[in-house]
Design an enzyme around this catalytic site. Structure first.
Site: not given
Ligand code: IMP
Length: 430
Positions: A13-16, A40-41, A224, A239, A300, A303, A332
């Site tokens: 979620d860094e803003g890629k 989720g980009h 990620q 992940t 995605t 949360r 920033l």
């Molecule tokens: P999974 O990839 O669904 O198995 O989730 C494993 C961990 O990675 C969990 O803590 C998720 O919240 C985190 N995670 C997976 N994809 C993303 C992402 O795109 N952004 C931030 N966290 C992620």
């Protein structure tokens, strides 16, 4: 040549999405290499606001071919839905999308198993996105996965399913006491997937390397971030794939010599979704205000994201593992309203001072951050696109981050739109 790797340098979620969209204006190919629709980009441009989960962020540039590499796990239903949504928005990707024949598919039973396993973990839950990512990669490793090429030959797929489903069904029935899945139900879905996706499934490894050999430009789209990497992240709260530079190479079968730039994308602070250690996490009003101002909620899953100060120890580690040629700092402007900003410059673990995170999650949980405090800035940075207009204290903050990361910050993002970007250095010109 050249290939530009765009890597998440924190917990995702860094803003890629914005940076990939920006760079794709000068690319021939944008290629995803890892993860699945857990990503989720977000892309905001002249065509609208988009949230992409599987389709690469190059779809908004007409001359770009968008590749889903072998390292990605693809939920065919999600891909079809995303393609339809893009079509509705007037973006035709029928000629510009390719899916690797070697990419593994997320099957309906993977999604079931993800939720069942999380429920069973109880307090130890990872906080997965529930999209079936872990079970799909587990099947890949167990050699019981189904790949995109498998749906092109339904006769063969039937034989394959008859071999792998008894194992999956034993888990579903004996461990989780739920109904088994039938070969017929999967075959029915696969026939539909073959119809809709068959023409996109191709040998992409060769294609990408041919374009690189012809001097084309390829953007390698990470998903990620390194701290969620299966090997280099905060295991087991990670992940199931490799969002690091190694994953870019294996997830697309490109030759390392083609990678001329490795861009580490950092947020100006830290966030994390799901469980696991987070040394600089904020539990106060400052954290809450950042969450509200920056709308830090998962693209995605929706949360709320956990918020913390910029962690220089993890940033340095991130650079050590990925070897960035440039760092990019995003969001920033989110810090515009904060009077005094903390930055973690080391960890204290018992009597030891650490400049590298410990590998074990239990030890990392025990680390307390050593902070430096920097003054905030009085003029907002939001929307600034010229480095010379950045307030002095914001420059001081960026310089400190650069020093902690250990590589030049060549791009600073000050808002979600393409033009809200400071190009400190034009990284696309060799
Ligand atoms: P999974 O990839 O669904 O198995 O989730 C494993 C961990 O990675 C969990 O803590 C998720 O919240 C985190 N995670 C997976 N994809 C993303 C992402 O795109 N952004 C931030 N966290 C992620």
């Amino acid at each position: 040549m050249p290939a530009y790797a765009i890597l998440g340098a924190q917990w995702g979620d860094e803003g890629k999405g914005k940076i990939i969209d920006y760079l794709s204006q000068r690319a021939n190919i944008v290629a995803r290499f890892s993860g699945g629709n857990n990503a989720g980009h977000t892309v905001i441009n002249d065509m609208g606001d988009f949230s992409l989960h599987l389709v690469p962020c190059g779809v908004f540039s007409k001359s770009v071919t968008n590749v889903i590499g072998n390292g990605v796990v693809v939920d065919p239903d999600v891909l079809i839905e995303e393609m339809q949504a893009l079509e509705k928005a007037g973006i035709d990707i029928s000629q510009s999308l390719m899916v690797s024949e070697r990419a593994h598919l997320i099957m309906p039973y993977h999604v079931m198993l993800d939720t069942l396993a999380e429920n069973r973990r109880g307090k130890q839950a990872i906080g997965t996105t529930g999209k079936g990512i872990g079970p799909a990669y587990s099947d890949k490793t167990l050699r019981t996965g189904i790949r995109a090429a498998d749906i092109l030959d339904l006769e063969n797929l039937k034989v394959r399913l008859e071999s792998v489903l008894p194992y999956t069904n034993a888990i579903l029935e004996k461990i989780y006491a739920v109904e088994p899945v039938t070969t017929e139900s999967i075959l029915e879905k696969a026939a539909d997937w073959k119809n809709r996706l068959g023409s996109y499934i191709k040998p992409v490894g060769r294609y990408v390397n041919d374009v690189l050999d012809d001097d084309g430009t390829v953007v390698l789209e990470g998903a990620q971030g390194i701290l969620l990497d299966l090997d280099h992240g905060t295991y087991p709260f990670v992940t199931s794939s490799s969002p690091t530079i190694g994953g870019a190479i294996t997830g697309l079968a490109i030759q390392p010599r083609h990678i001329t730039s490795v861009l580490g994308i950092f947020k100006a602070y830290n966030t994390r979704v799901g469980s696991g250690p987070f040394p600089t996490e904020l539990f106060d009003d400052v954290g809450e205000s950042i969450r509200t101002v920056a709308r830090e909620f998962g693209t995605t899953t929706g949360r709320p994201r956990r918020i913390g100060w910029f962690d220089g120890v993890l940033a340095r580690y991130s650079n050590r593992v990925n070897g960035y040629t440039s760092a990019v700092v995003t969001r920033l402007d989110v810090l515009d309203h904060i009077d005094s900003i903390k930055v973690c410059v080391g960890y204290k673990l018992g009597t030891d001072i650490l400049d590298e995170p410990p590998g074990g999650v239990a030890a990392l949980e025990k680390c307390s951050p050593i902070y430096e405090t920097l003054e905030g800035w009085d003029i907002p940075t939001a929307g600034i696109s010229d480095l010379s207009n950045l307030p002095t204290n914001a420059r001081v903050y960026i310089d400190r981050l650069e020093n902690l990361i250990g590589c030049p910050i060549d791009i600073i993002s000050t808002g979600p739109h393409r033009d809200q970007t400071i190009m400190v250095k034009d990284i696309l010109t060799p």
